[in-house]
Design an enzyme around this catalytic site. Sequence first.
Site, PDB file in Angstrom:
ATOM      1  N   ARG A  53       0.829  -1.143  -0.104  1.00  0.00           N
ATOM      2  CA  ARG A  53       0.082   0.006   0.169  1.00  0.00           C
ATOM      3  C   ARG A  53       0.960   1.217  -0.073  1.00  0.00           C
ATOM      4  O   ARG A  53       2.116   1.166   0.032  1.00  0.00           O
ATOM      5  CB  ARG A  53      -1.004   0.073   1.112  1.00  0.00           C
ATOM      6  CG  ARG A  53      -0.569  -0.920   2.511  1.00  0.00           C
ATOM      7  CD  ARG A  53       0.341  -0.098   3.069  1.00  0.00           C
ATOM      8  NE  ARG A  53       0.172   1.120   3.452  1.00  0.00           N
ATOM      9  CZ  ARG A  53       1.024   2.189   3.689  1.00  0.00           C
ATOM     10  NH1 ARG A  53       2.517   1.945   3.708  1.00  0.00           N
ATOM     11  NH2 ARG A  53       0.781   3.349   3.734  1.00  0.00           N
ATOM     12  N   ASP A 243      -1.798  10.835  -2.022  1.00  0.00           N
ATOM     13  CA  ASP A 243      -2.188   9.847  -2.992  1.00  0.00           C
ATOM     14  C   ASP A 243      -2.675  10.513  -4.447  1.00  0.00           C
ATOM     15  O   ASP A 243      -2.631   9.730  -5.329  1.00  0.00           O
ATOM     16  CB  ASP A 243      -3.370   8.803  -2.494  1.00  0.00           C
ATOM     17  CG  ASP A 243      -3.079   8.152  -1.337  1.00  0.00           C
ATOM     18  OD1 ASP A 243      -2.872   8.563  -0.170  1.00  0.00           O
ATOM     19  OD2 ASP A 243      -2.484   6.914  -1.448  1.00  0.00           O
TER      20      ASP A 243
HETATM   21  O1  MRU Z   1      -4.484   3.364   2.189  1.00  0.00           O
HETATM   22  P1  MRU Z   1      -3.002   3.517   2.069  1.00  0.00           P
HETATM   23  O2  MRU Z   1      -2.148   2.873   3.507  1.00  0.00           O
HETATM   24  O3  MRU Z   1      -2.453   2.878   0.734  1.00  0.00           O
HETATM   25  O4  MRU Z   1      -2.656   5.177   2.211  1.00  0.00           O
HETATM   26  C1  MRU Z   1      -1.542   5.411   2.236  1.00  0.00           C
HETATM   27  C2  MRU Z   1      -1.464   6.991   2.172  1.00  0.00           C
HETATM   28  O5  MRU Z   1      -2.386   7.670   2.305  1.00  0.00           O
HETATM   29  C3  MRU Z   1      -0.169   7.812   2.238  1.00  0.00           C
HETATM   30  O6  MRU Z   1      -0.236   8.969   2.906  1.00  0.00           O
HETATM   31  C4  MRU Z   1       0.021   8.209   0.780  1.00  0.00           C
HETATM   32  O7  MRU Z   1       0.065   7.048  -0.196  1.00  0.00           O
HETATM   33  C5  MRU Z   1       1.495   8.768   0.579  1.00  0.00           C
HETATM   34  S1  MRU Z   1       2.581   7.475   0.370  1.00  0.00           S
HETATM   35  C6  MRU Z   1       4.123   8.084   0.095  1.00  0.00           C
END
Ligand code: MRU
Length: 366
Positions: A53, A243
């Site tokens: 993730r 994201d």
């Molecule tokens: O749901 P996730 O764990 O994939 O969410 C991750 C995040 O929100 C991070 O802050 C984002 O991907 C930035 S990662 C460098």
Amino acid sequence: MNINGKPYRTIWLSDDGWSVSIIDQTKLPFALEIVVLKSLDDAVRAISSMQVRGAPLIGATAAYGAALALRTDASDEALDRACAALAATRPTAINLRWALDEMQKAVRNQPRDRRVAAAYARAAEICDEDVETCRKIGEHGVGLIKAHAEKKAGARVNILTHCNAGWLACVDWGTALAPIYRAHDEGMPVHVWVDETRPRNQGASLTAYELGAHGVPHTIVADNTGGHLMQNKLVDLCIVGTDRTTASGDVANKIGTYLKALAAKDNGVQFFVALPHSTIDWSLEDGGAIPIEERNAAEVTHMTGKLPDGSIATVAVAPEGSQAANFGFDVTPARLVTGFITERGVTPATPEGLRLLYPERSKAAA
Ligand code: MRU
């Protein structure tokens, strides 16, 4: 980065030269388990189930997923099917679509017998580029921390972060955590407030794990603590990841980020967002148009943890029958963001700020 003194990336080509190894993040912080991906289905499952993730790592895994798919069938149709299956795994992180576009560009014009090699080569490049990009984010962001360290003359600099935007979310280094690692390695007295990040606890389980493994002082706090900390001058600056960031500077990130940005604004605390170019969606202006992932309500009504006997168990934390909603991300408007830390430098969170750093991309989208 190192775990117990051994350097790791989050994803790498296995010794057999074709299967792909990942760290299974659903097992952290209690066990370090490596999982081997051997097919498109394995890659799709790894992303959907969040064994991997974090926006950049989702993109890197999708790139290798396309390469794995082409081993079985290198036709145009198979490539399109693989990209569609991978793109459907998680809707918010734009790095996924960016990486799949890169794979299409690298493979599509190749003769069939060269497509697999071309796909593996581009996937490896995407990973290497991510490492270098994140290293540069650290290089550019460390000055922001240094400014606080100098002002505080030796007292610790308190940085609040949300979710996990460290090396576990990327291939190495991380985005939001890269400047922090750099500051720590340069001897600055940094301390990180780690939001637990319900419902999946990426802060408590992943950020705390990787900061601990690198020796960075940190404290886990319940998600709603940030406002109190900021009112009491216990946060010098916030740094989070993203994201998807629009061309106008609106920032989608893990649910709860917006509330931290509001509290930061109200308390005059700097709120920085660290991101690589692959997280910018030049096709969107308004953050309200970003698709927000909704996940299974069981992630809210249940929690997974370690029991005193060492076993891992999932327990209910809500009455049976109550409804729960699970929005994965929220959007922080650009006006609440102090600036972006990118691989090309630090820039204001404005359309002009982004255009200045990426003149070629903003022209292409016009
Ligand atoms: O749901 P996730 O764990 O994939 O969410 C991750 C995040 O929100 C991070 O802050 C984002 O991907 C930035 S990662 C460098």
